[in-house]
Design a protein around this motif. Structure first.
Motif, PDB file in Angstrom:
ATOM      1  N   GLY A 121      47.059  36.887  30.775  1.00 40.72           N
ATOM      2  CA  GLY A 121      46.312  37.741  31.694  1.00 40.72           C
ATOM      3  C   GLY A 121      45.014  37.151  32.195  1.00 40.72           C
ATOM      4  O   GLY A 121      44.137  37.893  32.654  1.00 40.72           O
ATOM      5  N   VAL A 122      44.878  35.816  32.141  1.00 39.28           N
ATOM      6  CA  VAL A 122      43.591  35.208  32.504  1.00 39.28           C
ATOM      7  C   VAL A 122      43.567  34.823  33.990  1.00 39.28           C
ATOM      8  O   VAL A 122      43.179  33.723  34.356  1.00 39.28           O
ATOM      9  CB  VAL A 122      43.263  34.012  31.591  1.00 39.28           C
ATOM     10  N   GLY A 123      43.925  35.765  34.812  1.00 36.71           N
ATOM     11  CA  GLY A 123      43.805  35.586  36.265  1.00 36.71           C
ATOM     12  C   GLY A 123      42.500  36.190  36.723  1.00 36.71           C
ATOM     13  O   GLY A 123      42.454  37.292  37.288  1.00 36.71           O
ATOM     14  N   PHE A 124      41.413  35.477  36.491  1.00 36.82           N
ATOM     15  CA  PHE A 124      40.084  36.053  36.699  1.00 36.82           C
ATOM     16  C   PHE A 124      39.811  36.399  38.158  1.00 36.82           C
ATOM     17  O   PHE A 124      38.992  37.278  38.447  1.00 36.82           O
ATOM     18  CB  PHE A 124      39.020  35.115  36.137  1.00 36.82           C
ATOM     19  N   PHE A 125      40.506  35.727  39.086  1.00 39.47           N
ATOM     20  CA  PHE A 125      40.337  36.062  40.496  1.00 39.47           C
ATOM     21  C   PHE A 125      40.905  37.453  40.796  1.00 39.47           C
ATOM     22  O   PHE A 125      40.606  38.033  41.836  1.00 39.47           O
ATOM     23  CB  PHE A 125      41.012  35.007  41.387  1.00 39.47           C
ATOM     24  N   ARG A 126      41.688  38.010  39.868  1.00 42.98           N
ATOM     25  CA  ARG A 126      42.197  39.366  40.020  1.00 42.98           C
ATOM     26  C   ARG A 126      41.561  40.356  39.042  1.00 42.98           C
ATOM     27  O   ARG A 126      41.587  41.568  39.290  1.00 42.98           O
ATOM     28  CB  ARG A 126      43.719  39.391  39.840  1.00 42.98           C
ATOM     29  N   THR A 127      41.025  39.884  37.925  1.00 50.04           N
ATOM     30  CA  THR A 127      40.546  40.814  36.893  1.00 50.04           C
ATOM     31  C   THR A 127      39.040  41.022  36.864  1.00 50.04           C
ATOM     32  O   THR A 127      38.578  42.096  36.460  1.00 50.04           O
ATOM     33  CB  THR A 127      40.996  40.352  35.494  1.00 50.04           C
ATOM     34  N   LEU A 128      38.236  40.035  37.270  1.00 44.12           N
ATOM     35  CA  LEU A 128      36.787  40.220  37.169  1.00 44.12           C
ATOM     36  C   LEU A 128      36.318  41.381  38.038  1.00 44.12           C
ATOM     37  O   LEU A 128      35.403  42.120  37.663  1.00 44.12           O
ATOM     38  CB  LEU A 128      36.045  38.939  37.541  1.00 44.12           C
ATOM     39  N   GLY A 129      36.941  41.551  39.173  1.00 42.88           N
ATOM     40  CA  GLY A 129      36.554  42.655  40.046  1.00 42.88           C
ATOM     41  C   GLY A 129      36.882  44.022  39.483  1.00 42.88           C
ATOM     42  O   GLY A 129      36.359  45.039  39.957  1.00 42.88           O
ATOM     43  N   VAL A 165      34.146  33.024  41.446  1.00 43.75           N
ATOM     44  CA  VAL A 165      34.895  34.279  41.427  1.00 43.75           C
ATOM     45  C   VAL A 165      33.979  35.450  41.097  1.00 43.75           C
ATOM     46  O   VAL A 165      34.012  36.493  41.769  1.00 43.75           O
ATOM     47  CB  VAL A 165      36.047  34.194  40.408  1.00 43.75           C
ATOM     48  N   ALA A 166      33.145  35.304  40.063  1.00 44.72           N
ATOM     49  CA  ALA A 166      32.273  36.403  39.641  1.00 44.72           C
ATOM     50  C   ALA A 166      31.283  36.778  40.737  1.00 44.72           C
ATOM     51  O   ALA A 166      31.029  37.969  40.981  1.00 44.72           O
ATOM     52  CB  ALA A 166      31.535  36.018  38.361  1.00 44.72           C
ATOM     53  N   ARG A 167      30.718  35.782  41.408  1.00 45.62           N
ATOM     54  CA  ARG A 167      29.769  36.089  42.478  1.00 45.62           C
ATOM     55  C   ARG A 167      30.481  36.795  43.636  1.00 45.62           C
ATOM     56  O   ARG A 167      29.943  37.741  44.226  1.00 45.62           O
ATOM     57  CB  ARG A 167      29.106  34.803  42.963  1.00 45.62           C
ATOM     58  N   ALA A 168      31.674  36.343  43.963  1.00 44.82           N
ATOM     59  CA  ALA A 168      32.424  36.988  45.041  1.00 44.82           C
ATOM     60  C   ALA A 168      32.741  38.440  44.709  1.00 44.82           C
ATOM     61  O   ALA A 168      32.856  39.284  45.605  1.00 44.82           O
ATOM     62  CB  ALA A 168      33.715  36.219  45.315  1.00 44.82           C
ATOM     63  N   TYR A 181      45.390  30.071  38.634  1.00 45.30           N
ATOM     64  CA  TYR A 181      44.903  30.083  40.021  1.00 45.30           C
ATOM     65  C   TYR A 181      45.807  30.931  40.912  1.00 45.30           C
ATOM     66  O   TYR A 181      46.936  31.280  40.533  1.00 45.30           O
ATOM     67  CB  TYR A 181      44.828  28.656  40.544  1.00 45.30           C
ATOM     68  N   PRO A 182      45.344  31.263  42.119  1.00 43.81           N
ATOM     69  CA  PRO A 182      46.169  32.087  43.019  1.00 43.81           C
ATOM     70  C   PRO A 182      47.564  31.526  43.259  1.00 43.81           C
ATOM     71  O   PRO A 182      48.538  32.290  43.317  1.00 43.81           O
ATOM     72  CB  PRO A 182      45.337  32.119  44.304  1.00 43.81           C
ATOM     73  N   SER A 183      47.698  30.218  43.381  1.00 39.80           N
ATOM     74  CA  SER A 183      49.027  29.640  43.599  1.00 39.80           C
ATOM     75  C   SER A 183      49.924  29.834  42.375  1.00 39.80           C
ATOM     76  O   SER A 183      51.144  30.002  42.507  1.00 39.80           O
ATOM     77  CB  SER A 183      48.919  28.154  43.938  1.00 39.80           C
ATOM     78  N   ASP A 184      49.340  29.816  41.168  1.00 40.61           N
ATOM     79  CA  ASP A 184      50.116  30.075  39.959  1.00 40.61           C
ATOM     80  C   ASP A 184      50.631  31.511  39.941  1.00 40.61           C
ATOM     81  O   ASP A 184      51.773  31.772  39.529  1.00 40.61           O
ATOM     82  CB  ASP A 184      49.261  29.837  38.705  1.00 40.61           C
ATOM     83  N   TYR A 185      49.794  32.425  40.393  1.00 34.34           N
ATOM     84  CA  TYR A 185      50.190  33.837  40.457  1.00 34.34           C
ATOM     85  C   TYR A 185      51.367  34.012  41.412  1.00 34.34           C
ATOM     86  O   TYR A 185      52.367  34.656  41.064  1.00 34.34           O
ATOM     87  CB  TYR A 185      49.005  34.691  40.908  1.00 34.34           C
ATOM     88  N   ALA A 186      51.266  33.429  42.601  1.00 29.56           N
ATOM     89  CA  ALA A 186      52.336  33.585  43.584  1.00 29.56           C
ATOM     90  C   ALA A 186      53.647  33.009  43.062  1.00 29.56           C
ATOM     91  O   ALA A 186      54.716  33.621  43.216  1.00 29.56           O
ATOM     92  CB  ALA A 186      51.934  32.912  44.897  1.00 29.56           C
ATOM     93  N   ALA A 187      53.586  31.841  42.427  1.00 28.38           N
ATOM     94  CA  ALA A 187      54.799  31.218  41.902  1.00 28.38           C
ATOM     95  C   ALA A 187      55.391  32.051  40.767  1.00 28.38           C
ATOM     96  O   ALA A 187      56.625  32.202  40.666  1.00 28.38           O
ATOM     97  CB  ALA A 187      54.487  29.807  41.421  1.00 28.38           C
ATOM     98  N   SER A 215      32.601  31.217  49.635  1.00 26.43           N
ATOM     99  CA  SER A 215      32.145  32.475  49.055  1.00 26.43           C
ATOM    100  C   SER A 215      33.285  33.242  48.400  1.00 26.43           C
ATOM    101  O   SER A 215      33.067  34.099  47.546  1.00 26.43           O
ATOM    102  CB  SER A 215      31.491  33.358  50.121  1.00 26.43           C
ATOM    103  N   ARG A 216      34.531  32.948  48.787  1.00 26.33           N
ATOM    104  CA  ARG A 216      35.693  33.548  48.148  1.00 26.33           C
ATOM    105  C   ARG A 216      36.701  32.444  47.870  1.00 26.33           C
ATOM    106  O   ARG A 216      37.004  31.626  48.748  1.00 26.33           O
ATOM    107  CB  ARG A 216      36.329  34.636  49.011  1.00 26.33           C
TER     108      ARG A 216
END
Length: 428
Positions: A293-301, A356-359, A269-275, A334-335
């Motif tokens: 590398g499974v940070g889908f909020f950063r990779t799906l886009g 995430v994918a829809r966003a 999740y985003p908090s995991d990335y920041a930490a 939505s995000r």
């Protein structure tokens, strides 16, 4: 077995215009033009993973319309340039059985089952983590051009000898399950993740060659959080680029049907990335997932958004969320960046990936059940899966696995599945 002669097919993109033109000519000749047939009328198609050919006609009669055809690279090409004709006939027979029954065919190309000769032929192209440990579990198509060339040649031979012109959908991914992730860690006992960016090819492309997660200096100077973020963004972009390369490879072969990018679980999740960035990618919660590398909020886009590209959540009924296996809601943000960390962690994996994918602009998202190896099926498993399917407005569904429809698995029988399929057909 027979040995192929002539030039090998090499990487079709990112190697310069001249090499791209040569490769396209070679592969197009071998691959031909794949069918453009769309699905039959109706909003959804349903099928199974690891479909048994002898069950194909029965499943078609019960309303299923998709079969899964798996090819195993290690069996197809046991020695470099040597192809097993008997195995090719076996796969062609399965393909023919599915098509004769009226089913559309979704193919896995078996890149997650590489032959042993691949690592021997390209020893500098195997995966290497920051500890110098090597993994040959799957081909290193993220960083190695030589491996990409072998993959391109293999896919062309599969087309020639098995007949992928009759395949409707192709499944794509990187890891041992053929999904959108780096390989698994070799050690489960470490308090740090394993980052697969230390083979010769990866280091040549790295923005900070030689830097390793956990290090706070680089070449005698402090290594800042901004530099860590840049390095990790490169790591994620490289993973997405490899999947886009697979998509472009198929397009160059004339494939105009669907391609499915398989997304496992929710990832981190985003908090995991920041930490993780603040800790220089070392020793934080979810660092193992960060390494994969499974940070889908950063990779799906970052994925190709072509009309035929489908993001697939492979985590229906995986037991995640509070309550478990919860579905999507109309008031979901939505995000995901606008939702609290606690909210996101309470969502099921499917709900999160769909948001995430829809966003990121994917209008149609497909689904797969996770399988009993992830979470045991119970009497209500089918109803729970279809609640997620309906509430998240998924497109098509593949059930894991075909055998569970016949072996007495609770809640997972052909009759259960057919009843759910008929309900959705009645809503048209």
């Amino acid at each position: 077995m027979t040995r192929a002669h002539g030039s090998r097919v090499r990487r079709p993109v990112l190697l310069g215009l001249a090499s791209a033109v040569v490769l396209f000519s070679l592969v197009a000749a071998a691959f031909g033009t794949l069918r453009r047939d769309g699905p039959p009328p109706g909003p959804h198609l349903f099928g199974t993973l690891q479909t048994a050919p002898e069950r194909a006609a029965e499943e078609y009669a019960q309303g299923l319309r998709v079969a899964h055809l798996q090819v195993d690279w290690s069996r197809f090409e046991p020695e470099r340039g040597v192809y097993d004709d008997a195995y090719a006939r076996e796969v062609r027979g399965r393909l023919r059985a599915f098509l004769d029954a009226g089913l559309k065919v979704e193919a896995g190309l078996g890149l997650n089952h590489p032959p042993r000769w691949l690592a021997s032929a390209h020893p500098e192209s195997v995966w290497v983590n920051q500890f110098g440990e090597r993994s040959t579990a799957v081909p290193n198509v993220v960083f190695s051009d030589p491996v990409r060339g072998e993959v391109a040649a293999y896919v062309a031979r599969v087309r020639e000898r098995i007949g992928l012109d009759r395949v409707w959908t192709v499944r794509l991914g990187i890891d041992e399950n053929g999904e959108f992730a780096y390989p698994r860690a070799l050690s489960g006992g470490r308090d740090t993740g394993e980052f697969w960016a230390y083979d010769r090819h990866a280091q040549a492309a790295s923005p900070y060659p030689g830097w390793r997660p956990g290090e706070r200096t680089y070449r005698g100077a402090p290594f800042t959080e901004d530099q860590v973020a840049r390095w990790y963004d490169w790591y994620l972009n490289s993973l997405a680029d490899a999947v886009n390369w697979e998509i472009e490879l198929l397009a160059g072969l004339g494939h105009h049907g669907r391609v499915k990018v398989l997304v496992p679980g929710a990832g981190f999740y985003p908090s995991d990335y920041a930490a993780a960035v603040a800790a220089r990618l070392d020793g934080t919660r979810a660092i193992g997932l960060v390494g994969r590398g499974v940070g889908f909020f950063r990779t799906l886009g970052l994925l190709d958004h072509g009309e035929q590209v489908r993001v697939v959540t492979t985590a229906l009924v995986d037991g995640t969320g509070r309550p478990s296996d919860n579905g999507c809601r109309p008031d979901d943000p939505s995000r995901v960046g606008t939702a609290s960390d606690a909210t996101l962690r309470a969502w099921s994996s499917t709900r999160y990936v769909v948001a995430v994918a829809r966003a990121e602009g994917f209008g149609r998202i497909d689904g797969e059940s996770a399988g009993q190896q992830v979470a045991a099926y119970g009497p209500e498993v089918m109803a729970a899966a279809f609640h997620q399917f309906d509430s998240c407005r998924l497109g098509d569904l593949m059930w894991a696995f075909d055998r569970s429809l016949y072996d007495g698995t609770p809640g997972s029988s052909l009759a259960d599945y057919a009843a759910m399929v008929r309900q959705r057909a009645a809503r048209r």
